[in-house]
Scaffold this motif. Structure first.
Motif, PDB file in Angstrom:
ATOM      1  N   GLU A  91      26.900  47.082  60.655  1.00 16.68           N
ATOM      2  CA  GLU A  91      25.480  46.865  60.930  1.00 16.68           C
ATOM      3  C   GLU A  91      24.807  48.236  60.964  1.00 16.68           C
ATOM      4  OE1 GLU A  91      22.449  45.023  64.285  1.00 16.68           O
ATOM      5  OE2 GLU A  91      24.605  44.837  64.569  1.00 16.68           O
ATOM      6  N   LEU A  92      23.849  48.435  60.062  1.00 15.95           N
ATOM      7  CA  LEU A  92      23.173  49.723  59.939  1.00 15.95           C
ATOM      8  C   LEU A  92      21.711  49.593  60.334  1.00 15.95           C
ATOM      9  CD1 LEU A  92      24.613  50.608  56.440  1.00 15.95           C
ATOM     10  CD2 LEU A  92      25.235  51.718  58.567  1.00 15.95           C
ATOM     11  N   SER A  93      21.268  50.516  61.151  1.00  8.84           N
ATOM     12  CA  SER A  93      19.848  50.615  61.496  1.00  8.84           C
ATOM     13  C   SER A  93      19.359  51.922  60.879  1.00  8.84           C
ATOM     14  CB  SER A  93      19.693  50.623  63.017  1.00  8.84           C
ATOM     15  OG  SER A  93      18.340  50.814  63.348  1.00  8.84           O
ATOM     16  N   LEU A  94      18.620  51.824  59.765  1.00  8.25           N
ATOM     17  CA  LEU A  94      18.255  53.017  58.987  1.00  8.25           C
ATOM     18  C   LEU A  94      16.746  53.243  58.891  1.00  8.25           C
ATOM     19  CD1 LEU A  94      20.811  52.599  56.057  1.00  8.25           C
ATOM     20  CD2 LEU A  94      20.983  54.108  58.024  1.00  8.25           C
ATOM     21  N   GLY A  95      16.021  52.824  59.924  1.00 13.28           N
ATOM     22  CA  GLY A  95      14.590  53.081  59.939  1.00 13.28           C
ATOM     23  C   GLY A  95      13.752  52.036  59.229  1.00 13.28           C
ATOM     24  N   TYR A  96      14.375  50.986  58.728  1.00 15.07           N
ATOM     25  CA  TYR A  96      13.617  49.889  58.133  1.00 15.07           C
ATOM     26  C   TYR A  96      13.206  48.929  59.252  1.00 15.07           C
ATOM     27  CZ  TYR A  96      15.526  51.517  53.680  1.00 15.07           C
ATOM     28  OH  TYR A  96      15.874  52.278  52.592  1.00 15.07           O
ATOM     29  N   SER A  97      12.398  47.925  58.912  1.00 18.51           N
ATOM     30  CA  SER A  97      11.946  46.958  59.912  1.00 18.51           C
ATOM     31  C   SER A  97      13.058  45.992  60.305  1.00 18.51           C
ATOM     32  CB  SER A  97      10.750  46.174  59.363  1.00 18.51           C
ATOM     33  OG  SER A  97      11.131  45.476  58.196  1.00 18.51           O
ATOM     34  N   HIS A  98      14.175  46.027  59.591  1.00 19.17           N
ATOM     35  CA  HIS A  98      15.281  45.122  59.859  1.00 19.17           C
ATOM     36  C   HIS A  98      16.600  45.898  59.811  1.00 19.17           C
ATOM     37  CE1 HIS A  98      14.776  45.544  55.548  1.00 19.17           C
ATOM     38  NE2 HIS A  98      16.070  45.285  55.432  1.00 19.17           N
ATOM     39  N   ASN A  99      17.633  45.334  60.417  1.00 15.30           N
ATOM     40  CA  ASN A  99      18.966  45.927  60.323  1.00 15.30           C
ATOM     41  C   ASN A  99      19.629  45.451  59.042  1.00 15.30           C
ATOM     42  OD1 ASN A  99      18.570  47.146  62.751  1.00 15.30           O
ATOM     43  ND2 ASN A  99      19.922  45.793  63.901  1.00 15.30           N
ATOM     44  N   ILE A 100      20.535  46.259  58.505  1.00 13.48           N
ATOM     45  CA  ILE A 100      21.246  45.917  57.277  1.00 13.48           C
ATOM     46  C   ILE A 100      22.689  45.599  57.649  1.00 13.48           C
ATOM     47  CG2 ILE A 100      22.004  46.779  55.045  1.00 13.48           C
ATOM     48  CD1 ILE A 100      19.540  48.704  55.218  1.00 13.48           C
ATOM     49  N   PHE A 101      23.172  44.439  57.183  1.00 15.93           N
ATOM     50  CA  PHE A 101      24.560  44.038  57.413  1.00 15.93           C
ATOM     51  C   PHE A 101      25.302  44.159  56.094  1.00 15.93           C
ATOM     52  CE2 PHE A 101      22.153  41.983  60.711  1.00 15.93           C
ATOM     53  CZ  PHE A 101      22.943  42.129  61.833  1.00 15.93           C
ATOM     54  N   LEU A 102      26.440  44.869  56.102  1.00 14.82           N
ATOM     55  CA  LEU A 102      27.201  45.106  54.880  1.00 14.82           C
ATOM     56  C   LEU A 102      28.647  44.685  55.098  1.00 14.82           C
ATOM     57  CD1 LEU A 102      26.798  46.493  52.048  1.00 14.82           C
ATOM     58  CD2 LEU A 102      27.830  48.492  53.084  1.00 14.82           C
ATOM     59  N   MET A 103      29.126  43.788  54.240  1.00 18.47           N
ATOM     60  CA  MET A 103      30.510  43.322  54.314  1.00 18.47           C
ATOM     61  C   MET A 103      31.386  44.282  53.512  1.00 18.47           C
ATOM     62  SD  MET A 103      32.317  40.899  55.535  1.00 18.47           S
ATOM     63  CE  MET A 103      33.956  40.276  55.362  1.00 18.47           C
ATOM     64  N   VAL A 104      32.424  44.812  54.120  1.00 19.47           N
ATOM     65  CA  VAL A 104      33.330  45.757  53.475  1.00 19.47           C
ATOM     66  C   VAL A 104      34.601  45.004  53.079  1.00 19.47           C
ATOM     67  CG1 VAL A 104      34.617  47.907  53.819  1.00 19.47           C
ATOM     68  CG2 VAL A 104      32.377  47.632  54.836  1.00 19.47           C
ATOM     69  N   PRO A 105      35.172  45.269  51.888  1.00 24.60           N
ATOM     70  CA  PRO A 105      36.405  44.581  51.471  1.00 24.60           C
ATOM     71  C   PRO A 105      37.549  44.785  52.475  1.00 24.60           C
ATOM     72  CG  PRO A 105      35.487  45.833  49.640  1.00 24.60           C
ATOM     73  CD  PRO A 105      34.673  46.177  50.852  1.00 24.60           C
ATOM     74  N   GLN A 106      38.467  43.810  52.508  1.00 25.00           N
ATOM     75  CA  GLN A 106      39.584  43.827  53.457  1.00 25.00           C
ATOM     76  C   GLN A 106      40.505  45.032  53.265  1.00 25.00           C
ATOM     77  OE1 GLN A 106      40.318  41.833  56.070  1.00 25.00           O
ATOM     78  NE2 GLN A 106      38.400  40.735  55.750  1.00 25.00           N
ATOM     79  N   GLU A 107      40.558  45.571  52.034  1.00 25.60           N
ATOM     80  CA  GLU A 107      41.481  46.680  51.747  1.00 25.60           C
ATOM     81  C   GLU A 107      41.062  47.980  52.427  1.00 25.60           C
ATOM     82  OE1 GLU A 107      39.909  45.141  48.862  1.00 25.60           O
ATOM     83  OE2 GLU A 107      41.416  43.575  48.927  1.00 25.60           O
ATOM     84  N   ILE A 108      39.835  48.044  52.929  1.00 26.04           N
ATOM     85  CA  ILE A 108      39.314  49.283  53.514  1.00 26.04           C
ATOM     86  C   ILE A 108      39.194  49.131  55.023  1.00 26.04           C
ATOM     87  CG2 ILE A 108      37.323  50.823  53.614  1.00 26.04           C
ATOM     88  CD1 ILE A 108      36.800  50.216  50.727  1.00 26.04           C
ATOM     89  N   ALA A 109      39.702  50.123  55.751  1.00 20.56           N
ATOM     90  CA  ALA A 109      39.561  50.155  57.211  1.00 20.56           C
ATOM     91  C   ALA A 109      38.265  50.892  57.543  1.00 20.56           C
ATOM     92  CB  ALA A 109      40.750  50.873  57.837  1.00 20.56           C
ATOM     93  N   VAL A 110      37.437  50.274  58.379  1.00 22.81           N
ATOM     94  CA  VAL A 110      36.132  50.837  58.725  1.00 22.81           C
ATOM     95  C   VAL A 110      36.137  51.228  60.194  1.00 22.81           C
ATOM     96  CG1 VAL A 110      33.663  50.372  58.861  1.00 22.81           C
ATOM     97  CG2 VAL A 110      35.008  49.304  57.081  1.00 22.81           C
ATOM     98  N   LYS A 111      35.554  52.404  60.481  1.00 22.15           N
ATOM     99  CA  LYS A 111      35.411  52.832  61.865  1.00 22.15           C
ATOM    100  C   LYS A 111      34.045  53.490  62.000  1.00 22.15           C
ATOM    101  CE  LYS A 111      37.467  56.448  63.700  1.00 22.15           C
ATOM    102  NZ  LYS A 111      38.506  57.406  63.979  1.00 22.15           N
TER     103      LYS A 111
END
Length: 171
Positions: A91-111
């Motif tokens: 979930e990214l809050s980048l200064g837009y009026s809404h938050n952006i949700f991005l699904m990352v593939p299972q092969e990648i570990a996200v932190k």
């Protein structure tokens, strides 16, 4: 670590971190000799030379990936920019009026982490260099770095060429 080549020019690399598969153009012959993967091209034409280098590089990246893995770090520069993740959803809050949700593939570990007094960080780790680069480029494209204030999503350590604003010309 093992490298197998099927009769249809499909290279499979297995290592401690996982398995990767790459189709190779039928013009390029692939062999495994003395713990080395050998690529041979039929002619010295420009097309065959470029394919030779491409597949050599792709298989080299696969070998590195299954042995050591790859890691990309992105930082969010800007007031109020935030990043959080729940599993594979960022979930990214980048200064837009809404938050952006991005699904990352299972092969990648996200932190994601937000150290006190520093910019939020997104860390992507995995064995597929191409996939990590694609996901990182997608995240960067959501808020490109602008040259006047330097706000946006960038790689850690990336140099941004800054421009002087309109006020610089008024002196």
């Amino acid at each position: 670590m093992t490298v197998d080549v099927s009769e249809h020019n499909q290279v499979t690399v297995k290592g401690p971190k996982g398995t990767l598969v790459q189709e190779v153009n039928p013009d390029i012959s692939v062999k495994v000799e003395d713990n080395q993967v050998v690529f041979e091209r039929p002619t010295d034409s420009k097309r065959h030379k470029s394919l030779h280098g491409l597949y050599r590089s792709l298989v080299n990246n696969m070998v590195t990936g299954v042995n050591e893995g790859y890691k990309k770090e992105l930082e969010l520069v800007g007031v109020g920019y935030k990043a959080t993740n729940q599993g594979q959803v960022i979930e990214l809050s980048l200064g837009y009026s809404h938050n952006i949700f991005l699904m990352v593939p299972q092969e990648i570990a996200v932190k994601t982490e937000t150290p006190k007094g520093k910019n939020p960080l997104i860390t992507l780790e995995g064995i597929d260099k191409e996939l990590i680069g694609q996901v990182a480029a997608k995240i960067k494209s959501l808020r490109k770095v602008e040259p006047f204030k330097g706000k946006g999503v960038r790689f850690v350590g990336e140099y941004i060429r800054r421009k002087a604003g309109k006020t610089a010309a008024k002196k």
